[in-house]
Design a protein around this motif. Structure first.
Motif, short mmCIF file in Angstrom:
data_model
loop_
_atom_site.label_atom_id
_atom_site.label_comp_id
_atom_site.label_asym_id
_atom_site.label_seq_id
_atom_site.Cartn_x
_atom_site.Cartn_y
_atom_site.Cartn_z
N UNK A 43 86.74 36.04 69.26
CA UNK A 43 86.17 35.18 70.30
C UNK A 43 86.95 33.87 70.41
N UNK A 44 87.07 33.23 69.30
CA UNK A 44 87.70 31.92 69.27
C UNK A 44 89.10 31.95 69.85
N UNK A 45 89.87 32.89 69.42
CA UNK A 45 91.27 32.85 69.79
C UNK A 45 91.62 33.73 70.99
N UNK A 48 84.86 39.13 64.36
CA UNK A 48 84.34 38.89 65.70
C UNK A 48 84.56 37.46 66.14
N UNK A 49 84.27 36.56 65.24
CA UNK A 49 84.38 35.16 65.61
C UNK A 49 85.81 34.79 65.95
N UNK A 50 86.72 35.28 65.17
CA UNK A 50 88.12 34.96 65.45
C UNK A 50 88.56 35.57 66.77
N UNK A 63 78.83 41.30 73.19
CA UNK A 63 77.97 40.12 73.11
C UNK A 63 76.84 40.24 74.12
N UNK A 112 83.37 40.70 74.69
CA UNK A 112 82.41 40.07 75.63
C UNK A 112 81.28 41.03 75.97
N UNK A 120 88.24 32.46 73.97
CA UNK A 120 88.30 31.04 74.29
C UNK A 120 89.63 30.68 74.91
N UNK A 145 79.40 39.70 56.60
CA UNK A 145 80.18 38.46 56.66
C UNK A 145 81.60 38.76 57.12
N UNK A 146 82.17 39.79 56.59
CA UNK A 146 83.53 40.18 56.99
C UNK A 146 83.57 40.48 58.48
N UNK A 147 82.62 41.24 58.91
CA UNK A 147 82.52 41.59 60.32
C UNK A 147 82.41 40.31 61.16
N UNK A 148 81.62 39.37 60.70
CA UNK A 148 81.44 38.12 61.42
C UNK A 148 82.73 37.36 61.60
N UNK A 149 83.54 37.36 60.55
CA UNK A 149 84.80 36.65 60.64
C UNK A 149 85.69 37.28 61.72
#
Lengths: 208, 208, 208, 208
Positions: free
Chosen positions: C174-176, C170-172, C117, C114, C179, C164-168
């Motif tokens: 965040x998502x899991x 971070x996103x996960x 971000x 967080x 969220x 792209x790897x980094x994005x995955x």
DNA sequence: AATGAATGAGACTTCATTCAT
DNA sequence: TATGAATGAAGTCTCATTCAT
């Protein structure tokens, strides 16, 4: 009558008069409920269902609206008093009838009592309040003076006494109406008696 | 202790106490002179010569400041009354001394009278006013009740009478202090006499 | 060491180090929970139970505090990655271990996610973020480049893939984590596999 | 209708709509450039050349403005995606077209990417973000599920994969747009390929 | 007559930071 | 070292009033 005449000297149509009255009535309850400043002009016009322009067509300002409400109230109070003492001749009786009618009126108009209290706290309105009070006190003092002159009561400061009488009325209106307490006829009787005793100085008289 | 402790439960240093008092004193005069809403917090802090932050260090809000002023005033009024009737035993005498001290105090604190009037007009303050009035009325009613029980005056509604007495004091304070009229001891005497007559029911008693 | 040295180059006693750590830890949770701006310095010092002065003894400003938290986090993340790939030699394996450790770390530090971000959204912090990202991407891109050079995967833009790897990851995280969704090992496996497929280009490899 | 109707349910004139759009557009750039909190409402209205009141005529608060920007952005993104996959039937093709359109859109709206990042860091906005993410992930997961059902790709957690895909898009948008790096079509191709490989699991497919 | 969008001064309040104690 | 009172710029938001339509 020119369309651009100021709101004060405008001749109103019947519909105009109604609108103006509606605005004043609604504003009175809002002012009494929430206070003058916390009540926005927009709330008033919304409550009545008109646009803001209408408001400023009838009143030159929010202050002016309050002043109008206050003046109307004073006029109504005095009209009531005059009606009450019509026919009476004895000054003491006039006094009593006046007190009783003031008390009744005050209790019937608790919103106005609140508005008046507020008006005293800001100079632009207090000026009017002073004038109004002078009138009301004079009305009462006149009867007291007449009674003194007639030897019905001992000599004294009629204006101070009239002020005291006025204080009792206002206070009771506040205590029993604004404070939310109950109020019945016996309270009015007690108050009227209290005032008469205070002025006349003995308790032999019984209120009608 | 903690920095974010609310202004209410903060322990103040001597200097802090002084600052707080200065703010309250200045605010009192401004509120009385211009009204509560028309007086900006910035005027208050400017008048005292401090930054705007200090205001919120000592008071959590402008509303809270007024409430504090009002509470202090009530405390002071009652302290005065208690001091005045100390030593007296006769209920009627207590009543008289209480009336006289209330009247004197009210006349010496016209600003407070204005603030109180305003406070009645907005619910967030009116709540406190109702509580305060209940207390003040009780103080007076107690004496009246005692007098009734002792057979000194005829039975009646002590609270209504106490309210009437209170009304006279307030009204005179307003009339002669707020309205700018002169006021001398004879006025106080007339008022005290008016109240005693109203309660006691005869004019034989002469105030001291 | 002079007492007036700036907070940054101050040598700290053990107690000092603890205090500093406590401030950073508490600030991290608060910033993550309420956001950076909505968290007042006073809340932080209150939470740790020290005066405001202490804060400014250790950090020259609130901004500087955040920067310190962020730098520490980056250092910790990389230390973790290095520890994870220690001993491995095959570039694809290094990549996999790195992805897995990043994913695990990110999921274990949702607060930092967080904060990062947020940091991207204001220039004074974004500068640091850019530098940090360059480093992290390089770490991953290095493995990918080595794999390309070794002919293990087809040629391509290693940095884009690392991004792209980094994005995955971070996103996960965040998502899991942020969220509030659940997250178990199978999710991590799916993600690692997704990344490896994305880079390597075939699904024959099975994650450990 | 009514003057005090909330800004949300106000019917706007053409000029009103334009003003509102101008405010949102300018705010978007400012928020992205300086951050949400560092951007004062006064800067926004000054930038658009209107009085401070208009802002609060169109938006009930600064927070509400951001929420509106965010919602509009989500709507626009999805509209773009739907337009992109219109006509396509093959789930893998839909996936690819969706990824490509998301990537393109994200890269064309770097400011929004920043705003979204910020929004995740404060709960009053995060709520909306969670909802938005759920929607976006579902959109992508739907295609993946269809592909699984059709036996085009092996079974797996469609939502996790969709999340990973989303992460790649966002991260690239950040890396190459926000970070200020260059970005050309080959990057988009690499990214699309990365995602398809990650989902589909082989590199034989070539993006259109 | 009427509307309600627009204005903008100014209200209250917060908070990062400093500094006397 | 440590405290917390003090500062004051700056923030968000309100509202009486005006005026183009």
């Amino acid at each position: 009558m020119s369309v651009t005449s100021s709101p004060n000297d405008r001749t109103l149509t019947t519909r105009g008069k109604d609108r103006r009255d509606a605005l004043m009535a609604f504003a009175t309850t809002q002012f009494a409920e929430k206070g003058f400043h916390p009540t926005a002009v927009s709330e008033i016009v919304d409550g009545v269902g008109v646009g803001k322009g209408v408001f400023y067509w009838y009143f030159s300002s929010k202050d002016e609206l309050l002043l109008n409400i206050l003046r109307d109230a004073l006029r109504d109070l005095r009209r009531n008093q005059n009606r009450a003492i019509r026919g009476a001749d004895d000054p003491i009786q006039c006094l009593e009838l006046g007190i009783r009618s003031t008390l009744t009126w005050s209790i019937e108009h608790p919103e106005v009592i609140r508005l008046v209290m507020f008006a005293w706290t800001e100079e632009q309105f207090a000026k009017d309040m002073r004038r109004g009070r002078r009138i009301v006190i004079s009305d009462t003092a006149r009867h007291i003076s007449r009674a003194m002159d007639a030897g019905l009561i001992e000599q004294g400061d009629a204006r101070v006494m009239a002020t005291a009488v006025r204080g009792v009325s206002d206070e009771l209106a506040r205590q029993f109406a604004i404070s939310g307490d109950l109020l019945d006829d016996s309270v009015i009787e007690t108050a009227v008696r209290f005032c008469l005793r205070g002025v006349v100085g003995d308790s032999t008289r019984t209120p009608t």
